[in-house]
Design an enzyme around this catalytic site. Structure first.
Site, PDB file in Angstrom:
ATOM      1  N   GLY A  63      -4.409   1.383   5.634  1.00  0.00           N
ATOM      2  CA  GLY A  63      -3.191   1.090   6.391  1.00  0.00           C
ATOM      3  C   GLY A  63      -3.491   0.426   7.718  1.00  0.00           C
ATOM      4  N   CYS A 112      14.225  11.563   3.805  1.00  0.00           N
ATOM      5  CA  CYS A 112      14.393  11.225   5.222  1.00  0.00           C
ATOM      6  C   CYS A 112      15.847  11.332   5.666  1.00  0.00           C
ATOM      7  CB  CYS A 112      13.891   9.810   5.457  1.00  0.00           C
ATOM      8  SG  CYS A 112      14.690   8.626   4.363  1.00  0.00           S
ATOM      9  N   LYS A 129       0.870  -1.189   0.000  1.00  0.00           N
ATOM     10  CA  LYS A 129       0.000   0.000   0.000  1.00  0.00           C
ATOM     11  C   LYS A 129       0.901   1.232   0.000  1.00  0.00           C
ATOM     12  CE  LYS A 129      -1.678   2.689   2.990  1.00  0.00           C
ATOM     13  NZ  LYS A 129      -1.504   3.959   2.220  1.00  0.00           N
ATOM     14  N   GLU A 134      11.559  17.548  12.042  1.00  0.00           N
ATOM     15  CA  GLU A 134      11.762  17.403  10.607  1.00  0.00           C
ATOM     16  C   GLU A 134      10.905  18.445   9.880  1.00  0.00           C
ATOM     17  OE1 GLU A 134      10.214  13.624   9.311  1.00  0.00           O
ATOM     18  OE2 GLU A 134      12.023  13.150   8.197  1.00  0.00           O
ATOM     19  N   GLY A 171      -5.155   3.775  -1.014  1.00  0.00           N
ATOM     20  CA  GLY A 171      -5.821   4.209   0.215  1.00  0.00           C
ATOM     21  C   GLY A 171      -4.868   4.866   1.181  1.00  0.00           C
ATOM     22  N   GLU A 211      10.919   2.302   9.215  1.00  0.00           N
ATOM     23  CA  GLU A 211      11.903   3.221   8.610  1.00  0.00           C
ATOM     24  C   GLU A 211      11.285   4.608   8.708  1.00  0.00           C
ATOM     25  OE1 GLU A 211      14.848   2.413   7.396  1.00  0.00           O
ATOM     26  OE2 GLU A 211      14.671   0.230   7.415  1.00  0.00           O
TER      27      GLU A 211
HETATM   28  P1  NAD Z   1       3.226   9.312   6.547  1.00  0.00           P
HETATM   29  O1  NAD Z   1       3.719   8.717   7.807  1.00  0.00           O
HETATM   30  O2  NAD Z   1       2.223  10.411   6.610  1.00  0.00           O
HETATM   31  O3  NAD Z   1       2.546   8.172   5.620  1.00  0.00           O
HETATM   32  C1  NAD Z   1       3.240   6.998   5.297  1.00  0.00           C
HETATM   33  C2  NAD Z   1       2.262   5.902   4.914  1.00  0.00           C
HETATM   34  O4  NAD Z   1       1.497   5.515   6.059  1.00  0.00           O
HETATM   35  C3  NAD Z   1       1.238   6.302   3.850  1.00  0.00           C
HETATM   36  O5  NAD Z   1       1.124   5.242   2.918  1.00  0.00           O
HETATM   37  C4  NAD Z   1      -0.045   6.471   4.652  1.00  0.00           C
HETATM   38  O6  NAD Z   1      -1.207   6.269   3.880  1.00  0.00           O
HETATM   39  C5  NAD Z   1       0.122   5.395   5.698  1.00  0.00           C
HETATM   40  N1  NAD Z   1      -0.671   5.536   6.925  1.00  0.00           N
HETATM   41  C6  NAD Z   1      -1.195   6.667   7.472  1.00  0.00           C
HETATM   42  N2  NAD Z   1      -1.819   6.364   8.633  1.00  0.00           N
HETATM   43  C7  NAD Z   1      -1.688   5.033   8.837  1.00  0.00           C
HETATM   44  C8  NAD Z   1      -2.087   4.139   9.873  1.00  0.00           C
HETATM   45  N3  NAD Z   1      -2.764   4.549  10.949  1.00  0.00           N
HETATM   46  N4  NAD Z   1      -1.736   2.831   9.767  1.00  0.00           N
HETATM   47  C9  NAD Z   1      -1.026   2.386   8.707  1.00  0.00           C
HETATM   48  N5  NAD Z   1      -0.622   3.191   7.689  1.00  0.00           N
HETATM   49  C10 NAD Z   1      -0.946   4.502   7.754  1.00  0.00           C
HETATM   50  O7  NAD Z   1       4.522   9.751   5.743  1.00  0.00           O
HETATM   51  P2  NAD Z   1       4.660  10.659   4.445  1.00  0.00           P
HETATM   52  O8  NAD Z   1       4.248  12.050   4.770  1.00  0.00           O
HETATM   53  O9  NAD Z   1       4.056   9.967   3.265  1.00  0.00           O
HETATM   54  O10 NAD Z   1       6.268  10.603   4.236  1.00  0.00           O
HETATM   55  C11 NAD Z   1       7.160  11.443   4.906  1.00  0.00           C
HETATM   56  C12 NAD Z   1       7.795  10.750   6.104  1.00  0.00           C
HETATM   57  O11 NAD Z   1       8.408   9.524   5.728  1.00  0.00           O
HETATM   58  C13 NAD Z   1       8.914  11.594   6.699  1.00  0.00           C
HETATM   59  O12 NAD Z   1       8.816  11.583   8.104  1.00  0.00           O
HETATM   60  C14 NAD Z   1      10.170  10.877   6.239  1.00  0.00           C
HETATM   61  O13 NAD Z   1      11.302  11.105   7.043  1.00  0.00           O
HETATM   62  C15 NAD Z   1       9.731   9.461   6.257  1.00  0.00           C
HETATM   63  N6  NAD Z   1      10.589   8.628   5.396  1.00  0.00           N
HETATM   64  C16 NAD Z   1      11.452   7.719   5.973  1.00  0.00           C
HETATM   65  C17 NAD Z   1      12.297   6.950   5.162  1.00  0.00           C
HETATM   66  C18 NAD Z   1      13.259   5.942   5.749  1.00  0.00           C
HETATM   67  O14 NAD Z   1      13.704   5.064   5.019  1.00  0.00           O
HETATM   68  N7  NAD Z   1      13.605   6.017   7.032  1.00  0.00           N
HETATM   69  C19 NAD Z   1      12.259   7.118   3.775  1.00  0.00           C
HETATM   70  C20 NAD Z   1      11.377   8.059   3.231  1.00  0.00           C
HETATM   71  C21 NAD Z   1      10.543   8.800   4.047  1.00  0.00           C
END
Ligand code: NAD
Length: 490
Positions: free
Chosen positions: A221, A293, A185, A392, A216, A259
């Site tokens: 999620g 990230c 997803k 961040e 979605g 991650e």
């Molecule tokens: P986010 O946490 O808002 O969303 C990530 C994913 O989680 C999306 O697919 C979203 O639909 C899903 N999601 C949302 N609520 C959920 C729930 N309750 N249960 C399960 N899934 C759920 O992140 P974003 O805004 O898309 O991305 C930015 C963040 O990602 C930043 O904090 C960045 O640092 C981090 N990031 C980390 C890495 C790494 O490898 N460490 C890599 C890229 C991005």
């Protein structure tokens, strides 16, 4: 590219395309132009349940987990070749959907992940022979026993918007290589770069149910991470959502790999060559408009070099072309959505209120009236305790903090809830390595070295940047169980 037919085929469940059980759609928007590029069905909980059932069946009844690594490698190799064949399309899609500049899309967003996937399938996978508990048994001998590796089970793979091809493949590649079946997803902002993997799987002959792809956001999620038939969750995203995913997965004691975010320090020691450092400092916050990230957004510089470094960075920032990434001359594109721009702007205001000084930027580019753009922004006069040094931005903003000596630099760098990446610059690589060893972080780039581009290099966080690793054999290991087979002695 302004519109696409991708996504109109729907969700990819049990080897077939389906419009899903609900009526709602996700509108995919180009963040530079604000134009709609596609409407994609939004998966309901019923769709997610169907995807998990398909993955469960494909795991329990096979054939995927029971295949030898060589058999799996042949199909995955075909997926790599199909991705390579569709490389130009992926690049265009990434520019339109994720707002990447062309250079970033060609290189880190699309080129690197295809290379990493190829390395995994052709170099790493053959070393990880595991045939299950049937002869011949491949494993590590432990006296009267043998340890065999087995696929972990059904994997739920959840990804963010910023590097969709790279992060989807960082999970799909090792999950399938290990013999797991999976439900992917992706972010609701970037569903197309996930759905295209369904077409790639079809073309390569991946058995039905082995890889399922849904769309979605929170509901999908949550359903996925709470589902009792899912064995493992691999999540990439913010630490705020990561905390929820960890809890949701705990209900049925799933393995949860996280991650998460970062606020990585780029440490410039007093003997560093500023000619070499300047480009790395800039890349640390303007790459993908700061939506990375592992970007080094906390610049820690020895006090003797502070003013000179700031003058150089401010001097160059005036030449950074901000605009539509479809234009090859553009050096920095937009943020993904208006809500993210507002979050970045609010944190910039917090920095000013905290007493930090904006040395460059701080607003919206005056020449752009469409798209979710923010100017590249540099803060000076920053204390590490300020919110702008701890949180961040996920936008094109860096903070500069001076330090007295190496001990002070290590103390400031480690004074963070995150620990994902970092950098050290010195004329003496051994001195830089000594500082790097003292940093509580998952990866340190010394004097601009290769970092995450090395396919054998593990990637992941210390502290609240996460649990577990991705890439190479370290990433593959996360999707494997270790079973001990014991025989009587004598
Ligand atoms: P986010 O946490 O808002 O969303 C990530 C994913 O989680 C999306 O697919 C979203 O639909 C899903 N999601 C949302 N609520 C959920 C729930 N309750 N249960 C399960 N899934 C759920 O992140 P974003 O805004 O898309 O991305 C930015 C963040 O990602 C930043 O904090 C960045 O640092 C981090 N990031 C980390 C890495 C790494 O490898 N460490 C890599 C890229 C991005």
């Amino acid at each position: 590219m302004t519109s696409t037919t991708l996504g109109t085929r729907g969700l990819f469940i049990d080897g077939a395309w389906t419009p899903g059980a609900g009526d709602e759609t996700l509108t995919v928007v180009n963040p530079a132009t604000e134009e709609t590029i596609a409407e994609v069905p939004q998966a309901t909980s019923a769709d997610v349940n169907a995807a998990v059932s398909a993955a469960r069946r494909a795991f329990d009844e096979g054939p995927w987990p029971a295949m030898t690594p060589a058999e799996r490698g042949r199909i995955l190799g075909a997926m790599v070749e199909e991705l390579d064949r569709r490389r130009a399309e992926l690049v265009d899609l990434n520019i339109a959907e994720a707002g990447s500049t062309r250079m970033l899309a060609e290189f880190l967003q699309v080129g690197t992940p295809i290379d990493h996937f190829r390395d995994l399938v052709h170099r790493v996978l053959p070393q990880f022979a595991f045939e299950g508990a049937v002869a011949p048994i491949y494993g590590q001998g432990i006296g009267q026993g043998v340890v065999v590796r087995e696929p972990y089970g059904v994997a739920a793979l959840i990804t963010p918007f910023n590097f969709p091809v790279l992060l989807n493949l960082a999970k799909v590649g090792p999950a399938l290589s290990a013999g797991c079946t999976a439900v992917l997803k992706s972010s609701p902002y970037t569903p197309l770069e996930a759905l295209i993997l369904g077409e790639v799987a079809e073309a390569a002959g991946l058995p039905p149910g082995t890889l399922n792809i849904v769309t979605g956001d929170v509901e999908a999620g949550e359903t996925l991470t709470r589902h009792p038939e899912v064995d493992l969750v691999s999540f990439t995203g913010s630490d705020a959502v990561g905390r929820k995913v960890y809890t949701q997965g705990a209900e049925s004691i799933k393995k949860v790999v996280l991650e998460l975010g970062g606020k990585s320090a780029n440490i410039i020691l007093d003997d560093a060559d500023l000619d070499k450092v300047t480009e790395s400092v800039l890349a640390g916050f303007i790459t993908h408009a700061g939506q990375g990230c592992a970007l080094q957004t906390r610049v820690l510089v020895h006090e003797s070099l502070h003013d000179e470094l700031v003058a150089r960075i401010v001097g160059v920032l005036g030449f950074i072309s901000v605009g539509d990434p479809a234009d090859p001359a553009t050096m920095m594109g937009p943020l993904i959505r208006e809500v993210q721009r507002q979050r970045v702007e609010a944190l910039i205001s917090t920095g000013v209120a905290e007493g930090a000084e904006v040395a460059f930027g701080g607003g919206r580019p005056a020449h752009l009236n469409k798209g979710f753009f923010v100017e590249p922004t540099l803060f000076v006069g920053v204390e590490n305790s300020m919110q702008i040094a701890q949180d961040e931005f996920f936008g094109p903003v860096a903070v500069v903090i001076p330090f007295r000596d190496d001990d002070d630099a290590v103390r400031i760098a480690n004074d963070s809830r995150y620990g994902l990446a970092g950098g050290v610059w010195s004329a003496d690589p051994l001195r830089a390595a000594a500082v790097a060893r003292r940093l509580r972080t998952g990866m340190v780039v010394i004097n601009g070295g290769g970092g995450g581009l090395n396919p054998a290099s593990p990637f992941g966080g210390y502290k609240q940047s996460g649990i577990g690793r991705e890439f190479g054999e370290y990433g593959l290991s996360e999707y494997l169980q270790h079973k001990a087979l014991q025989w009587p002695v004598g």
